[in-house]
Structures are given as C-alpha cells and as structure tokens.
Design an enzyme around this catalytic site. Sequence first.
Site, PDB file in Angstrom:
ATOM      1  N   LYS A  80       0.738  -0.881   0.008  1.00  0.00           N
ATOM      2  CA  LYS A  80      -0.058  -0.076   0.124  1.00  0.00           C
ATOM      3  C   LYS A  80       0.754   1.149   0.065  1.00  0.00           C
ATOM      4  O   LYS A  80       1.781   1.457   0.697  1.00  0.00           O
ATOM      5  CB  LYS A  80      -1.044  -0.055   1.441  1.00  0.00           C
ATOM      6  CG  LYS A  80      -1.871   0.903   1.345  1.00  0.00           C
ATOM      7  CD  LYS A  80      -2.736   0.912   2.588  1.00  0.00           C
ATOM      8  CE  LYS A  80      -4.002   1.990   2.581  1.00  0.00           C
ATOM      9  NZ  LYS A  80      -4.808   1.840   3.891  1.00  0.00           N
ATOM     10  N   SER A 155      -9.624   2.165   2.877  1.00  0.00           N
ATOM     11  CA  SER A 155      -8.758   2.858   2.047  1.00  0.00           C
ATOM     12  C   SER A 155      -7.772   2.082   1.233  1.00  0.00           C
ATOM     13  O   SER A 155      -7.504   2.654   0.285  1.00  0.00           O
ATOM     14  CB  SER A 155      -8.030   4.187   2.634  1.00  0.00           C
ATOM     15  OG  SER A 155      -7.126   3.450   3.638  1.00  0.00           O
ATOM     16  N   SER A 179      -9.638  -0.262   7.058  1.00  0.00           N
ATOM     17  CA  SER A 179      -9.268  -0.153   5.845  1.00  0.00           C
ATOM     18  C   SER A 179      -8.450  -1.293   5.374  1.00  0.00           C
ATOM     19  O   SER A 179      -8.025  -1.488   4.070  1.00  0.00           O
ATOM     20  CB  SER A 179      -8.159   1.083   5.683  1.00  0.00           C
ATOM     21  OG  SER A 179      -8.696   2.262   5.757  1.00  0.00           O
TER      22      SER A 179
END
Length: 491
Positions: A80, A155, A179
């Site tokens: 990420k 997210s 997330s």
Amino acid sequence: MTDLTRLTAAEIAGLVAAGETSAVEVTQAHLDRIAAVDERVHAFLHVDTEGALAAARSVDERRAAGEDLGPLAGVPVAVKDVLTTKGVPTTVGSKILEGWRPPYDSTIVERLREAGTVMLGKTNMDEFAMGSSTEYSAYGPTRNPWDLDRIPGGSGGGSAAALAAYEAPLSIGSDTGGSIRQPGAVTGTVGAKPTYGGTSRYGLVAFSSSLDTPGPCARNVLDAALLHQAIGGHDPRDSTSIPAAVPDVVGAAKLGASGDLTGVKLGVVTEFTGEGAEPGVMAAFRESVEALAKLGAEIVEVSCPHFQYALPAYYLIAPSECSSNLARFDGVRFGLRVGDDGNRSLEEVMSLTREAGFGPEVKRRIMVGTYALSSGYYDAYYGQAQKVRTLITRDFTAAFERVDALISPTTPFVAFPIGSRTADPYQMYLADLFTIPTNLYGGPAISVPCGLSDGLPVGFQIMAPTMADDRMYRVAAALESTVGTFTPPAL
C-alpha cells in the site's frame, strides 16, 4: 504448465525452495499479469519492474549459494502506498506527494526485504487513507475484480484488488478504521488488522497516530498468518510498538485448518446483527455461525452497548489527529510547492500548496479535526469522544471475560457501485460501521470470506483481545476450512 499467479504464497515459497521454479519466474509471471489486467483494475500506482526482478534474482542467487531463507522467500508482495519505500515513489494517493521518493524504507518494508519477499510495487488507496472505497485517490479509483463497476473497498482497495485480480499473492495494507478488513470483505480476500503496536508504524505516513495499524492481506488465512509473522514484532523506532514477540499466528492458522473448534467460545455482537446490514450479508453470516457451531464452537450472544457510538467518536478522534499530522505538508520540506514565485509570503505559498495538493475528503477531515481541537470546543468534542473510546474499550474487556473472540459481519453491505456514495459522506462512512470499534480498542481483528450475496463476496469478522492475534487466525482458518475460498469471474 502451472499458472504461478493462481498459487498461494505458501505454495509458491515451497516451489521456489524446492528448486521447481525460480523467484524470477514467479515475479515475471506476476508482472505479466499486472500488464495484462491492471489497466482495467488500477490496483497499482507504481510497478517497480526493475527492482522486483533484481530482488528476485538476489533470492535465487542466495538460494543457490545454500543460504537458509525464510518461509516467504521469493514470494511477490504488493505494498500500500502509505508505507515509505527507499527510492520508490510514495504518494499516499495524494497530489501533495506526487513523485516523492523517500530516502528510507519503513520498518514493514525492511522486514519484507529481510524475509526475501519481492516487492512488485505500490498500490492505490484513498488519499491519506481517508475513505472507504478508493474513490478518493488523486490518481483515479481502483475497481473491484468481481465487478469492475463496483468499489474494491477502502482505503486500501488497491491492495485487496491486486489479490483478487491475481496480480499478487500477498499485499500489505493499513487499518485505521477498517481499511484492511473492509476491502478484504468486498473483494473476497483475507485482511487482518494486528493488535495496535504489534506491527511497526515507523515509515507509515500518519493519518491517525493512535489508530493506524499496518497489516497483512492475502487470499487465504495461512498466507495472511505467514505475512503477519514476517512483518510483526517490536521496533524500537516506534514508541508505540509493543515489546513482545508476535503470537504464534502461523501455528494457530494450521490448528484452525483442522476444523476443530472444541472448547472455543464465540460471542455474536448483538448490536451488529440488527437492521443495519443487508439481508444477504446477514444470511451468509448466520450460515457461517452455524458452520462454526458444527465445528465445536460454543456460540453465545454478547451485548456491547457502546459500540453504537463508535462511528461518531471515530469521526472526531481520527480527524483531530489528522489535522495535526497533516500540518507537516506545507510545501516547504518535501512534496508539492505551489505559488513560490518570489512575490508571495510563506503563508500564501503554504495555503496555495495545500489547496492544490489536498483533495476534498482530506480537506473535510482536516477542517472537522481542527474545529474539534479548537479553543472552547476541545472538551465538548475531542475530549468527549475519548471518553466514549474508554467505554468501548470497557465493552471489549467485559466481553472477553465471557468469550474467546467476538464475531460479526465485516461490513453491512457488499461492494456498491462506483460513484453511488461519494455525494453523501455519511453513507460512505457506514461502510466501516462494524470495523471501527476494534480500532478504538486497539485489539486485533480479521475479515475472512464467508459467502456470496447477489454474486458478490461477504466478509466475516473475528475480533480478539489485545495480543491474542492467534485466536482470530484459528477461528478464521476453521471457517475457511468449511466454507472454502472464493474466486472472482475471470478478467
């Protein structure tokens, strides 16, 4: 010939260790897959082709030299874009850091390299991890491989979508309010939030410092446990890091895979089984609860009365912390700099930079947080929210005196169409309704696929006491052993 992109991380590691394939072959197969499908999925913001192949060659050379490498050596991983990577762009999904190449690795990335994994690149995300759909990325939305017109969660939607699209067997996410788990739920993958402090935040670009928790994402529970083991543990560079060893999450996953939960007591959170969830989600959840009971688990209902206040408390605490953390993005030290023509003051340059660099959701949360911390409102808003956080922690403490773990759906609904909730922030925030309490408490939780509703994945959440991460892996693996894993339609 075996399609290397369809294998589990454990299978890939085994083949590489046995010399039946090479890390370079595995890496190239995944790079080819990314080239074939990512234009449609948009899971990646940056693919580090040269760096990945160089890392893979290093693994093969070390293996040939007789080095004893770790259990994930040669396995590709996607990271990420919230974690710093030396010399590799780290944008946090924001224009304000476009093109920034950090001078250092985060601890998580360091440990991935030490474990011999091969970093494929950086995955898309909601800007500064603020969002539940990956639609708030400054670089465009990621799409769900199950249905390209739907969101992959947020997210960390890029990390989850990369798994579901078979672009990577493992990925790293971060979980501030759900997330990791929420994207896992809506993409039919596994996402685990470790105990807060069980994985290092050093090099994690901060959103909410008392909540942010990096963790593993995978297509099955054992792979997630192997990744968790590789990245977890104490880090003296992180003042919130717990000075204790990682619980035996891999052993727990293997134990759970045997399908025996005799002696395990699970509590269904009554506040999360009411009218808030879609009927299809609740049907899959109830079937999974029955399956766990058949494996020997004792199922009881547990009320956590303050969980209903978690969402409003979170949306005061997290924005307050973000308004402080994001003050460092001022156009002076790194990243974007707008309006510096020699005729403007520093304050004007900072204002223009932030106006151009931050997206609307980030601005919204900064303003909410700054207001909540302002003179005359601190006690009424931020202070009150922290009191609610204490009550939620007490609910967890009382519950874990009765049961070994708590269970609920991961999200109230399956993946929704792209664009359907961006006009209503509250409807977007509801995606994290069931995941936020664990972040406020600080304990571990995992989402594992448990079925389909209208052809889309449903996630099952297991919450455990702090530093009892092994418990959630055991239950998750047991559920996986009876419901299986889920494969999206071919892209």
